[in-house]
Enzyme design. Structure first.
Site, short mmCIF file in Angstrom:
data_model
loop_
_atom_site.label_atom_id
_atom_site.label_comp_id
_atom_site.label_asym_id
_atom_site.label_seq_id
_atom_site.Cartn_x
_atom_site.Cartn_y
_atom_site.Cartn_z
N LYS A 38 -11.90 -19.71 14.86
CA LYS A 38 -11.18 -19.55 13.77
C LYS A 38 -10.54 -21.21 13.52
CE LYS A 38 -6.58 -18.55 15.84
NZ LYS A 38 -5.33 -17.58 16.01
N ARG A 136 3.59 -8.67 13.85
CA ARG A 136 2.75 -9.36 12.60
C ARG A 136 1.91 -8.43 12.18
NH1 ARG A 136 0.32 -15.11 15.28
NH2 ARG A 136 -1.47 -13.14 15.97
N TYR A 270 7.34 -48.32 7.71
CA TYR A 270 8.41 -47.98 6.55
C TYR A 270 9.62 -47.87 7.43
CZ TYR A 270 4.55 -46.73 3.29
OH TYR A 270 3.33 -46.89 2.42
N MET A 318 0.58 -42.73 5.92
CA MET A 318 -0.46 -41.55 5.39
C MET A 318 -1.82 -41.91 6.22
SD MET A 318 -1.66 -40.81 1.70
CE MET A 318 -0.15 -39.70 1.27
#
Length: 386
Positions: A38, A136, A270, A318
């Site tokens: 998966k 779940r 940043y 990013m």
């Protein structure tokens, strides 16, 4: 200078995948093994890893989404294949037509898959899931007899074949946790209900990777190996990959995009959350959170650059982050290794998980599509699972 033509790449060692599957099979010799691929093979590439797993003896493949299962069929896999995360109105008919085992946790799902089977004139392969305590998906024990009775009627009609009964552990990565025996007791009761109803499933399964490694009494007919086939330990409490004969399959690396000398007191990235302590060399690694590098790795993520283990300097952006080389020499194009097996002194996935306060699963699955996967040793993977 290293002239390798790349910004970044995730090199996936398929020989390691095959070796890991064999090592996991050796730990559950009386059970079949399902290789869970998966989330694009936990970020490693579903189709290449599925082929490698099949070549090493995985008799089943597992996916969460039906679309993931369809992609495996489209790539030529014809063996036993299961998917388990369904919502109302899902592509049940396509799954039935492609001979994919589907998980059913409630009456709504049984009705939908039965309808799809009738519509296409084929028998659906259905695995009933009991919620033994994870909370779940899965049928609650109080509702289980009703679901089993309805499934038995659908099987008698020829609409479905109940091929499996299964569940999932909550705390298998915490050896000795009281929930483990409690869940197994519920599973035994649920299986007895199935038997009394006259159903005869092919497989019963409850074990994920940590249960495969640590709970041999929970192996039953089939074990589901997920993170383990990619050579990553399910939890640091259980041990490191080498403890289980596993080898990490992915190496993430990038070419330095900039190397420059800066004075002391120079802010980096940043927010200037890092400032150089003195004159130094800064190297720019062209990977960022858009590629799956956690922003939480700011000032903490480990990287091997210029022969030494470094720590990300400042905020992960990013598309890029900075490493302070402390004056050590480097050139544009030199390779920075974020993680790998650790053979060359590079960090591992487990090191990244510790540095960012998460688990190894998240580190590899979040590596994005901007990072090409490069496969090593594909030559042996020609089987389709038949």
């Amino acid at each position: 200078m290293n002239h390798t033509a790349m910004r970044a790449r995730a090199a996936v060692d398929l020989a390691a995948v095959r070796s890991n599957v064999r090592a996991l099979r050796d730990r559950a010799p009386r059970a079949e093994l399902m290789a869970v691929v998966k989330s694009d093979g936990y970020g490693h590439g579903a189709v290449p890893c599925a082929r490698a797993a099949r070549a090493a003896g995985a008799s089943w493949l597992g996916t969460a989404l039906p679309e993931e299962a369809f992609a495996l069929r489209a790539a030529g896999d014809t063996g036993r294949l299961m998917c388990w995360l369904w919502t109302p109105g899902g592509p049940w008919r396509q799954a039935v037509e492609q001979d994919i085992d589907v998980s059913v946790s409630g009456m709504w799902a049984l009705h939908e898959v039965t309808g799809a089977a009738r519509a296409c004139g084929r028998t659906a392969r259905v695995q009933l899931k009991i919620d033994t305590g994870l909370g779940r998906s899965g049928c609650q024990p109080a509702d289980w007899p009703e679901l089993v009775t309805a499934a038995r009627a659908a099987e008698a009609e020829g609409a479905i074949r109940v091929t499996g009964v299964w569940s999932h552990f909550a705390c298998a990565d915490e050896p000795g946790h009281p929930s483990i025996d409690a869940q197994l007791a519920v599973f035994a009761e649920a299986d007895e209900v199935v038997r009394r109803a006259g159903l005869d499933p092919e497989v019963r399964h409850h074990a994920n990777t940590p249960a495969l490694l640590g709970l041999p009494h929970a192996h039953f007919d089939l074990v589901r190996a997920g993170i383990g086939i990619y050579g990553i330990s399910p939890s640091p409490e259980m041990g490191v990959p080498e403890d289980f004969g596993l080898r990490p399959a992915m190496t993430l690396e990038a070419s330095l995009a900039s190397v420059k000398h800066v004075p002391g007191g120079h802010g980096v990235s940043y927010g200037h959350r890092y400032t150089t302590a003195g004159a130094t060399t800064l190297a720019l690694v062209p990977l960022g959170y858009a590629d799956g590098i956690p922003r939480h790795a700011s000032n903490s993520g480990p990287v091997l650059v210029a022969g030494k283990w470094r720590t990300i300097a400042g905020t992960v952006a990013m598309d890029q982050f900075v490493v302070d080389l402390g004056g050590d020499p480097a050139q544009v194009g030199d390779v920075a290794v974020l993680f790998g097996p650790g053979d060359r002194g590079e960090p591992t996935v487990e090191d990244w998980a510790r540095a960012t306060g998460t688990i190894g699963y998240e580190i590899v699955t979040r590596i994005g599509t901007r990072v090409p996967r490069v496969y090593v040793d594909e030559r042996a993977d020609t089987g389709s699972g038949t």
